[in-house]
Design a protein around this motif. Structure first.
Motif, mmCIF file in Angstrom:
data_model
loop_
_atom_site.group_PDB
_atom_site.id
_atom_site.type_symbol
_atom_site.label_atom_id
_atom_site.label_comp_id
_atom_site.label_asym_id
_atom_site.label_seq_id
_atom_site.Cartn_x
_atom_site.Cartn_y
_atom_site.Cartn_z
ATOM 1 N N ARG A 23 0.831 -1.193 0.000
ATOM 2 C CA ARG A 23 0.000 0.000 0.000
ATOM 3 C C ARG A 23 0.875 1.255 0.000
ATOM 4 N N THR A 24 0.255 2.402 0.208
ATOM 5 C CA THR A 24 0.988 3.666 0.076
ATOM 6 C C THR A 24 1.514 4.190 1.408
ATOM 7 N N ASN A 25 1.561 3.344 2.430
ATOM 8 C CA ASN A 25 2.119 3.788 3.714
ATOM 9 C C ASN A 25 3.636 3.616 3.697
ATOM 10 N N LEU A 26 4.336 4.732 3.592
ATOM 11 C CA LEU A 26 5.796 4.723 3.560
ATOM 12 C C LEU A 26 6.369 4.950 4.949
ATOM 13 N N MET A 27 7.569 4.425 5.155
ATOM 14 C CA MET A 27 8.323 4.703 6.373
ATOM 15 C C MET A 27 9.669 5.262 5.944
ATOM 16 N N THR A 28 9.880 6.533 6.222
ATOM 17 C CA THR A 28 11.089 7.213 5.759
ATOM 18 C C THR A 28 11.799 7.885 6.925
ATOM 19 N N VAL A 29 13.112 7.955 6.833
ATOM 20 C CA VAL A 29 13.906 8.698 7.815
ATOM 21 C C VAL A 29 14.893 9.578 7.054
ATOM 22 N N LEU A 30 14.848 10.873 7.320
ATOM 23 C CA LEU A 30 15.796 11.811 6.727
ATOM 24 C C LEU A 30 17.045 11.852 7.591
ATOM 25 N N VAL A 31 18.182 11.589 6.970
ATOM 26 C CA VAL A 31 19.458 11.540 7.690
ATOM 27 C C VAL A 31 20.295 12.734 7.253
ATOM 28 N N GLY A 32 20.593 13.633 8.178
ATOM 29 C CA GLY A 32 21.352 14.822 7.815
ATOM 30 C C GLY A 32 21.889 15.527 9.041
ATOM 31 N N GLU A 33 22.726 16.513 8.828
ATOM 32 C CA GLU A 33 23.359 17.238 9.919
ATOM 33 C C GLU A 33 22.344 18.105 10.666
ATOM 34 N N THR A 34 22.552 18.236 11.970
ATOM 35 C CA THR A 34 21.692 19.070 12.788
ATOM 36 C C THR A 34 21.786 20.529 12.362
ATOM 37 N N SER A 35 20.633 21.164 12.179
ATOM 38 C CA SER A 35 20.482 22.587 11.851
ATOM 39 C C SER A 35 21.032 22.967 10.484
ATOM 40 N N LYS A 36 21.591 22.012 9.749
ATOM 41 C CA LYS A 36 22.149 22.329 8.437
ATOM 42 C C LYS A 36 21.427 21.625 7.294
ATOM 43 N N ALA A 37 20.866 20.448 7.561
ATOM 44 C CA ALA A 37 20.213 19.685 6.489
ATOM 45 C C ALA A 37 18.777 20.139 6.245
ATOM 46 N N ARG A 38 18.232 20.952 7.147
ATOM 47 C CA ARG A 38 16.880 21.491 7.011
ATOM 48 C C ARG A 38 15.810 20.395 6.938
ATOM 49 N N LYS A 39 15.985 19.396 7.826
ATOM 50 C CA LYS A 39 15.016 18.301 7.845
ATOM 51 C C LYS A 39 13.634 18.799 8.269
ATOM 52 N N GLY A 40 13.598 19.582 9.353
ATOM 53 C CA GLY A 40 12.327 20.100 9.838
ATOM 54 C C GLY A 40 11.694 21.093 8.889
ATOM 55 N N SER A 41 12.523 21.920 8.259
ATOM 56 C CA SER A 41 11.990 22.908 7.309
ATOM 57 C C SER A 41 11.281 22.226 6.150
ATOM 58 N N SER A 42 11.822 21.113 5.708
ATOM 59 C CA SER A 42 11.220 20.413 4.572
ATOM 60 C C SER A 42 9.824 19.912 4.912
ATOM 61 N N GLU A 43 9.606 19.548 6.176
ATOM 62 C CA GLU A 43 8.299 19.026 6.581
ATOM 63 C C GLU A 43 7.275 20.148 6.747
ATOM 64 N N GLY A 44 7.752 21.345 7.077
ATOM 65 C CA GLY A 44 6.830 22.450 7.338
ATOM 66 C C GLY A 44 5.937 22.784 6.161
ATOM 67 N N HIS A 45 6.507 22.853 4.959
ATOM 68 C CA HIS A 45 5.708 23.170 3.772
ATOM 69 C C HIS A 45 4.680 22.075 3.491
ATOM 70 N N ILE A 46 5.060 20.821 3.734
ATOM 71 C CA ILE A 46 4.143 19.706 3.460
ATOM 72 C C ILE A 46 2.958 19.745 4.425
ATOM 73 N N ARG A 47 3.234 20.007 5.696
ATOM 74 C CA ARG A 47 2.144 20.132 6.667
ATOM 75 C C ARG A 47 1.182 21.254 6.280
ATOM 76 N N GLU A 48 1.756 22.381 5.882
ATOM 77 C CA GLU A 48 0.914 23.521 5.493
ATOM 78 C C GLU A 48 0.042 23.168 4.294
#
Length: 229
Positions: A23-48
């Motif tokens: 099915r379409t239920n994905l499990m993903t983990v973004l791996v990147g540097e703290t405060s530099k990879a913009r992991k949280g920023s990327s999620e903000g636009h999607i939530r909005e």
């Protein structure tokens, strides 16, 4: 985007591989540097974006805090029944009837947003914790059960996705050999993320007025789709 939208679609769209339904239920983990990879920023636009398309799903079906298998089941639990003795004139008749003590959760879509996925890996490494096994069950079939005496809950037809964030160092330190070998790690997409540009005020907003109506229509159609060949 695929992670969030795939959960909002529900269990309808699926592809078959032998007898298994993917099915379409994905499990993903973004791996990147703290405060530099913009992991949280990327999620903000999607939530909005999803807030504008489907506020009910965004408000009620995105949760965090994976800490136990029992907690995961509870979030998408079936109705809970309890055997109650039948009485006549205050005396037991020897018969029993099932009484619903918890109506359960009707809509089994759940996206677990885990900005500190290292905490989830720490929990999984504890002895007797059932979270790893139930995450694997949720990806495979969506039917969750534990054989515990004190909490005999179950969930059938659950549609569970996970969106996690972690640094490379934390991942290398917390992911043990057991979870690498037992199929837990195999069910996730581990995505290396890096910041492409340094933009002090960000990259601006997407064209919501174009994207939102199209996404609304796509989700509406997807919920009536079955097998995709």
């Amino acid at each position: 985007f695929l992670n969030f939208v795939g959960n909002a679609m529900g269990r309808g769209p699926h592809a078959r591989a032998e007898a298994d339904r993917h099915r379409t239920n994905l499990m993903t983990v973004l791996v990147g540097e703290t405060s530099k990879a913009r992991k949280g920023s990327s999620e903000g636009h999607i939530r909005e974006m999803l807030q504008r398309v489907d506020p009910e799903w965004t408000d009620n079906h995105i949760m965090g805090g994976l800490s136990s298998g029992e907690g995961l089941i509870y979030a998408v639990r079936d109705p809970i029944k309890k055997a109650e003795a039948v009485k006549e004139k205050g005396k037991p008749t020897g018969e029993y009837r099932n009484v619903i003590v918890d109506l359960g959760v009707e809509d089994k879509r759940l996206l677990a947003s885990e900005p500190e996925f290292a905490s989830v890996l720490k929990v999984i490494s504890r002895d007797s914790n059932t979270l790893s096994a139930l995450i694997r069950q949720s990806w495979d079939r969506g039917d969750l059960r534990t054989m515990t005496k004190n909490s005999p809950m179950s969930a059938t037809g659950a549609h569970i996705s996970i969106a996690g964030h972690i640094t490379k160092d934390e991942l290398m330190r917390q992911m043990n050999d057991t979870e690498t070998a037992n199929g837990f790690a195999n069910r996730f997409l581990w995505i290396c993320v890096r910041r492409a540009n340094i933009l002090p005020e960000g990259g601006g907003q997407p064209d919501y007025h174009v994207i939102v109506p199209r996404l609304h229509d796509a989700l509406k159609r997807a919920r009536s789709v079955g097998e995709v060949k």
